[in-house]
Design a protein around this motif. Sequence first.
Motif, PDB file in Angstrom:
ATOM      1  N   PRO A 128      73.274  45.750 -40.253  1.00 32.02           N
ATOM      2  CA  PRO A 128      73.619  44.455 -39.657  1.00 32.02           C
ATOM      3  C   PRO A 128      72.741  44.167 -38.438  1.00 32.02           C
ATOM      4  O   PRO A 128      72.540  45.030 -37.587  1.00 32.02           O
ATOM      5  CB  PRO A 128      75.086  44.629 -39.259  1.00 32.02           C
ATOM      6  CG  PRO A 128      75.605  45.670 -40.187  1.00 32.02           C
ATOM      7  CD  PRO A 128      74.460  46.628 -40.388  1.00 32.02           C
ATOM      8  N   LEU A 129      72.211  42.959 -38.374  1.00 39.10           N
ATOM      9  CA  LEU A 129      71.318  42.576 -37.278  1.00 39.10           C
ATOM     10  C   LEU A 129      72.104  42.419 -35.988  1.00 39.10           C
ATOM     11  O   LEU A 129      73.153  41.780 -35.955  1.00 39.10           O
ATOM     12  CB  LEU A 129      70.622  41.257 -37.615  1.00 39.10           C
ATOM     13  CG  LEU A 129      69.697  40.670 -36.551  1.00 39.10           C
ATOM     14  CD1 LEU A 129      68.479  41.569 -36.369  1.00 39.10           C
ATOM     15  CD2 LEU A 129      69.269  39.253 -36.925  1.00 39.10           C
ATOM     16  N   GLY A 168      75.562  37.369 -31.070  1.00 37.90           N
ATOM     17  CA  GLY A 168      74.606  38.207 -31.775  1.00 37.90           C
ATOM     18  C   GLY A 168      75.150  39.538 -32.232  1.00 37.90           C
ATOM     19  O   GLY A 168      74.383  40.380 -32.711  1.00 37.90           O
ATOM     20  N   MET A 169      76.474  39.754 -32.112  1.00 31.14           N
ATOM     21  CA  MET A 169      77.033  41.066 -32.443  1.00 31.14           C
ATOM     22  C   MET A 169      77.380  41.208 -33.924  1.00 31.14           C
ATOM     23  O   MET A 169      77.641  42.302 -34.403  1.00 31.14           O
ATOM     24  CB  MET A 169      78.260  41.350 -31.586  1.00 31.14           C
ATOM     25  CG  MET A 169      77.952  41.437 -30.082  1.00 31.14           C
ATOM     26  SD  MET A 169      76.791  42.770 -29.628  1.00 31.14           S
ATOM     27  CE  MET A 169      75.252  41.830 -29.425  1.00 31.14           C
ATOM     28  N   ASN A 170      77.416  40.103 -34.670  1.00 26.02           N
ATOM     29  CA  ASN A 170      77.431  40.131 -36.140  1.00 26.02           C
ATOM     30  C   ASN A 170      78.630  40.878 -36.730  1.00 26.02           C
ATOM     31  O   ASN A 170      78.504  41.528 -37.775  1.00 26.02           O
ATOM     32  CB  ASN A 170      76.126  40.760 -36.644  1.00 26.02           C
ATOM     33  CG  ASN A 170      75.755  40.311 -38.059  1.00 26.02           C
ATOM     34  OD1 ASN A 170      76.438  39.495 -38.661  1.00 26.02           O
ATOM     35  ND2 ASN A 170      74.684  40.867 -38.576  1.00 26.02           N
ATOM     36  N   CYS A 171      79.781  40.809 -36.089  1.00 22.60           N
ATOM     37  CA  CYS A 171      80.971  41.465 -36.638  1.00 22.60           C
ATOM     38  C   CYS A 171      81.459  40.682 -37.862  1.00 22.60           C
ATOM     39  O   CYS A 171      81.609  39.464 -37.788  1.00 22.60           O
ATOM     40  CB  CYS A 171      82.076  41.532 -35.590  1.00 22.60           C
ATOM     41  SG  CYS A 171      81.586  42.424 -34.097  1.00 22.60           S
ATOM     42  N   LEU A 196      79.075  47.492 -25.288  1.00 25.07           N
ATOM     43  CA  LEU A 196      77.705  47.678 -24.802  1.00 25.07           C
ATOM     44  C   LEU A 196      77.755  48.666 -23.635  1.00 25.07           C
ATOM     45  O   LEU A 196      77.947  48.282 -22.479  1.00 25.07           O
ATOM     46  CB  LEU A 196      77.106  46.337 -24.368  1.00 25.07           C
ATOM     47  CG  LEU A 196      76.526  45.445 -25.487  1.00 25.07           C
ATOM     48  CD1 LEU A 196      77.613  45.010 -26.460  1.00 25.07           C
ATOM     49  CD2 LEU A 196      75.823  44.225 -24.896  1.00 25.07           C
ATOM     50  N   VAL A 197      77.612  49.931 -23.961  1.00 28.72           N
ATOM     51  CA  VAL A 197      77.903  51.009 -23.011  1.00 28.72           C
ATOM     52  C   VAL A 197      77.096  50.917 -21.716  1.00 28.72           C
ATOM     53  O   VAL A 197      77.664  51.030 -20.622  1.00 28.72           O
ATOM     54  CB  VAL A 197      77.733  52.377 -23.701  1.00 28.72           C
ATOM     55  CG1 VAL A 197      77.736  53.511 -22.682  1.00 28.72           C
ATOM     56  CG2 VAL A 197      78.861  52.580 -24.725  1.00 28.72           C
ATOM     57  N   PRO A 228      79.414  46.249 -35.729  1.00 26.18           N
ATOM     58  CA  PRO A 228      78.083  46.838 -35.949  1.00 26.18           C
ATOM     59  C   PRO A 228      77.455  47.501 -34.731  1.00 26.18           C
ATOM     60  O   PRO A 228      76.646  48.422 -34.886  1.00 26.18           O
ATOM     61  CB  PRO A 228      77.257  45.634 -36.419  1.00 26.18           C
ATOM     62  CG  PRO A 228      78.252  44.754 -37.115  1.00 26.18           C
ATOM     63  CD  PRO A 228      79.501  44.885 -36.290  1.00 26.18           C
ATOM     64  N   VAL A 229      77.828  47.077 -33.502  1.00 28.69           N
ATOM     65  CA  VAL A 229      77.242  47.707 -32.323  1.00 28.69           C
ATOM     66  C   VAL A 229      77.642  49.178 -32.237  1.00 28.69           C
ATOM     67  O   VAL A 229      77.021  49.961 -31.510  1.00 28.69           O
ATOM     68  CB  VAL A 229      77.646  46.935 -31.049  1.00 28.69           C
ATOM     69  CG1 VAL A 229      79.052  47.303 -30.591  1.00 28.69           C
ATOM     70  CG2 VAL A 229      76.651  47.179 -29.918  1.00 28.69           C
ATOM     71  N   ASN A 230      78.658  49.567 -33.013  1.00 30.15           N
ATOM     72  CA  ASN A 230      79.073  50.977 -33.036  1.00 30.15           C
ATOM     73  C   ASN A 230      77.986  51.878 -33.620  1.00 30.15           C
ATOM     74  O   ASN A 230      77.983  53.087 -33.400  1.00 30.15           O
ATOM     75  CB  ASN A 230      80.368  51.141 -33.837  1.00 30.15           C
ATOM     76  CG  ASN A 230      81.117  52.410 -33.485  1.00 30.15           C
ATOM     77  OD1 ASN A 230      81.682  52.508 -32.401  1.00 30.15           O
ATOM     78  ND2 ASN A 230      81.123  53.398 -34.379  1.00 30.15           N
TER      79      ASN A 230
END
Length: 410
Positions: free
Chosen positions: A43-44, A167-170, A262-263, A295-297
């Motif tokens: 995922p982008l 932009g996180m595309n969930c 976003l750590v 997806p950021v995961n």
Amino acid sequence: MIDGMTSPTRTSNTPMPSDAGDRRQVRPAAEGWEQQRTPEGRPLLQFASPRVKQPPQHLADLTLAERQAKLKELGLPAFRAKQLSTHYFQHWTTDPERMSDLPKAGREELVEAMFPPLLTEVRRLRTDDGNTIKFLWRLFDGALVESVLMRYPGRITLCVSSQAGCGMNCPFCATGQAGLTRNMSTAEIVDQVVAANRVIAAGELGVTEHPDERVTNIVFMGMGEPLANYKRVMAAVHRFVDPAPEGLGMSARNITVSTVGLVPAIRKLADEELPVTFALSLHAPDDELRDELIPVNNRWKVDEAIDAAYDYFRKTGRRVSIEYALIKDMNDHAWRAALLAKKLNQRGRGWVHVNPIPLNPTPGSIWTSSEPEVQDEFVETLRAAGIPTTLRDTRGKEIDGACGQLAAAE
């Protein structure tokens, strides 16, 4: 934000804990829309805003000192900055006719220079009781965003957007399906609050409790990932908390900044020395499911995000909120509640509060909220493990204004 769909027949091959029961496991799968992906098939993720024209500079983009400097450049005395700031942040007006303390000659030109139009109201939807209003705004370049104003006993909350799109595309998020258009400016974020205060002052939000009402609480849970627009979001927070006339004079404790994880930005937020409330949108305690759901995961795993959230508590003393959308047969299993409790308790006690949220459906989506008895079991599992847990109210669902439903469609 929730127009994503999933196939109810797609199940996981991963064995569940022995005490998980025989309830099925649904996996996230986009249907009816095409999830943006990288050439490698992932995922982008869009962390940077596209290079597009930004809105004209507005008074709310500037600190008081910067406003004074700009007025000097315009050949005007610096003290006009406080007068203009008072009109905007205390009287919530940009109407030159209401600024009688300014010289009539050149007043309109000054207002035009300091208050370029930022938000144009396209549509306003109200719930039947009048206590929730959803606004659709058009920005200067045609981009659309939404914000939601909610009256509760003793407080008024505004859910603000920080980006046009996301932009996180969930895959369960309607906002993310369109991708990121651009970051919003500091003033575009602030102007949502000032516009809401005008509506409140006009008596248009339910039954007025007292004559000096205004927005008391702000949640960055509208469109966008706030920490991906870090600099402008933090500048907006300063405008909210700065005392009048530089800002709105709100309490930082009544401002909630949320993120999907976003750590590095979470750690940066902890060093700001602003006691805002921090919320981590987790939605799954196990990496296998969260990799697909958030997806950021794939960049920062569950334990990294929870560690950063715990460090926020240690540095600020502010209890962290964990947001968790309960999706039927996907992430609402009792064993996941037990796993979440275990991970949170491993860091300590008394540092976190969990907010499960029944999934708010949108037209066309076959994802749905958990059954009431499943929700209750999830909540009681957390509470039994000593985790303070409150099932969140789904305000605004009838006008697609609840958590996860902001798609900014005309």
